[in-house]
Design a protein around this motif. Structure first.
Motif, PDB file in Angstrom:
ATOM      1  N   MET A 155       0.485  -1.230  -0.143  1.00 20.68           N
ATOM      2  CA  MET A 155      -0.457  -0.399   0.444  1.00 20.68           C
ATOM      3  C   MET A 155       0.820   1.106  -0.080  1.00 20.68           C
ATOM      4  SD  MET A 155      -1.370  -0.188   4.137  1.00 20.68           S
ATOM      5  CE  MET A 155      -2.565  -1.699   3.879  1.00 20.68           C
ATOM      6  N   ASP A 203      -9.720   0.227   9.220  1.00 20.36           N
ATOM      7  CA  ASP A 203      -9.156   1.580   8.374  1.00 20.36           C
ATOM      8  C   ASP A 203      -7.645   1.965   8.970  1.00 20.36           C
ATOM      9  OD1 ASP A 203     -11.376   1.265   6.351  1.00 20.36           O
ATOM     10  OD2 ASP A 203     -12.010   2.292   7.784  1.00 20.36           O
ATOM     11  N   LEU A 204      -6.878   1.656   7.885  1.00 20.09           N
ATOM     12  CA  LEU A 204      -5.074   2.126   8.219  1.00 20.09           C
ATOM     13  C   LEU A 204      -4.926   3.502   8.216  1.00 20.09           C
ATOM     14  CD1 LEU A 204      -3.096  -1.127   6.867  1.00 20.09           C
ATOM     15  CD2 LEU A 204      -3.941  -0.558   9.402  1.00 20.09           C
ATOM     16  N   ALA A 205      -5.638   4.247   9.079  1.00 15.45           N
ATOM     17  CA  ALA A 205      -4.879   5.846   8.586  1.00 15.45           C
ATOM     18  C   ALA A 205      -3.818   6.042   9.529  1.00 15.45           C
ATOM     19  CB  ALA A 205      -6.317   6.723   9.177  1.00 15.45           C
ATOM     20  N   ASN A 206      -3.565   5.491  10.051  1.00 13.21           N
ATOM     21  CA  ASN A 206      -2.757   6.218  11.563  1.00 13.21           C
ATOM     22  C   ASN A 206      -0.922   6.061  10.394  1.00 13.21           C
ATOM     23  OD1 ASN A 206      -3.737   6.493  13.261  1.00 13.21           O
ATOM     24  ND2 ASN A 206      -3.371   4.730  14.104  1.00 13.21           N
ATOM     25  N   LEU A 221       2.019   7.143   4.539  1.00 11.25           N
ATOM     26  CA  LEU A 221       0.337   7.077   4.689  1.00 11.25           C
ATOM     27  C   LEU A 221      -0.053   8.005   5.866  1.00 11.25           C
ATOM     28  CD1 LEU A 221      -0.665   3.130   5.486  1.00 11.25           C
ATOM     29  CD2 LEU A 221      -0.301   4.047   3.343  1.00 11.25           C
ATOM     30  N   TYR A 222      -0.970   9.179   5.263  1.00 18.51           N
ATOM     31  CA  TYR A 222      -1.141  10.832   5.867  1.00 18.51           C
ATOM     32  C   TYR A 222      -2.542   9.958   6.252  1.00 18.51           C
ATOM     33  CZ  TYR A 222       2.881  12.476   4.284  1.00 18.51           C
ATOM     34  OH  TYR A 222       4.074  12.471   3.973  1.00 18.51           O
ATOM     35  N   GLN A 223      -3.855  10.403   7.255  1.00 14.77           N
ATOM     36  CA  GLN A 223      -4.658  11.110   7.731  1.00 14.77           C
ATOM     37  C   GLN A 223      -5.410  11.844   6.807  1.00 14.77           C
ATOM     38  OE1 GLN A 223      -4.166  11.782  11.879  1.00 14.77           O
ATOM     39  NE2 GLN A 223      -5.789  10.188  12.194  1.00 14.77           N
ATOM     40  N   GLU A 229      -0.808   4.741   0.164  1.00 16.34           N
ATOM     41  CA  GLU A 229      -1.331   5.985   0.597  1.00 16.34           C
ATOM     42  C   GLU A 229      -2.652   5.518   1.435  1.00 16.34           C
ATOM     43  OE1 GLU A 229      -3.130   8.823  -2.682  1.00 16.34           O
ATOM     44  OE2 GLU A 229      -1.530   8.834  -3.352  1.00 16.34           O
ATOM     45  N   SER A 230      -3.196   4.460   1.393  1.00 12.69           N
ATOM     46  CA  SER A 230      -4.095   3.855   2.811  1.00 12.69           C
ATOM     47  C   SER A 230      -4.313   2.445   2.079  1.00 12.69           C
ATOM     48  CB  SER A 230      -5.791   4.446   2.440  1.00 12.69           C
ATOM     49  OG  SER A 230      -6.402   4.248   1.459  1.00 12.69           O
ATOM     50  N   THR A 264      -6.805  -1.531   4.701  1.00 14.88           N
ATOM     51  CA  THR A 264      -8.136  -1.869   4.837  1.00 14.88           C
ATOM     52  C   THR A 264      -7.660  -3.354   5.445  1.00 14.88           C
ATOM     53  OG1 THR A 264      -9.462  -1.249   3.680  1.00 14.88           O
ATOM     54  CG2 THR A 264      -9.904  -2.386   4.986  1.00 14.88           C
TER      55      THR A 264
END
Length: 107
Positions: A32, A74-77, A105-107, A34-35, A37
């Motif tokens: 991945m 959801d991997l937002a961290n 990865l950015y929020q 940018e984001s 799951t």
């Protein structure tokens, strides 16, 4: 196995029963950028935790309250580029899948 005399030998491939009637898991996209799951579905032994570790064995993320059925994380961290291990734990076993992050990865 790679030896000092430059000969190599492959071991048998071992697989974990990740997709059976009691437990299914998917990490996407993988790798991945940018984001991402983590989705999993359980009907057998209840999961006690889902944990993400870096390659040094440091726990970076954990969820310990998991309900039966379909779940999604959801991997937002922020995760730095690199390789990580995602562990799905029950009382009796631990199933591990790899996760590759190509950039932060950015929020």
């Amino acid at each position: 196995i790679i030896d000092f005399d430059q000969y190599s030998e492959y071991s048998k491939t071992l697989s974990l029963a990740f997709d059976n009637e009691h437990f299914k898991a998917d990490i996407y996209p993988n790798p991945m950028s940018e984001s991402g799951t983590i989705e999993f579905y359980q009907t057998g032994d209840p999961l006690t935790a889902v944990r993400i570790y870096n390659m040094n064995g440091q726990e970076l993320f954990a969820i310990t309250e998991i309900e039966a059925g379909q779940n999604q994380i959801d991997l937002a961290n922020p995760l730095l580029a690199g390789m990580y291990m995602v562990a799905f734990e029950t009382e009796h076993q631990r199933l591990v899948r790899s996760l590759v992050v190509l950039k932060m990865l950015y929020q």
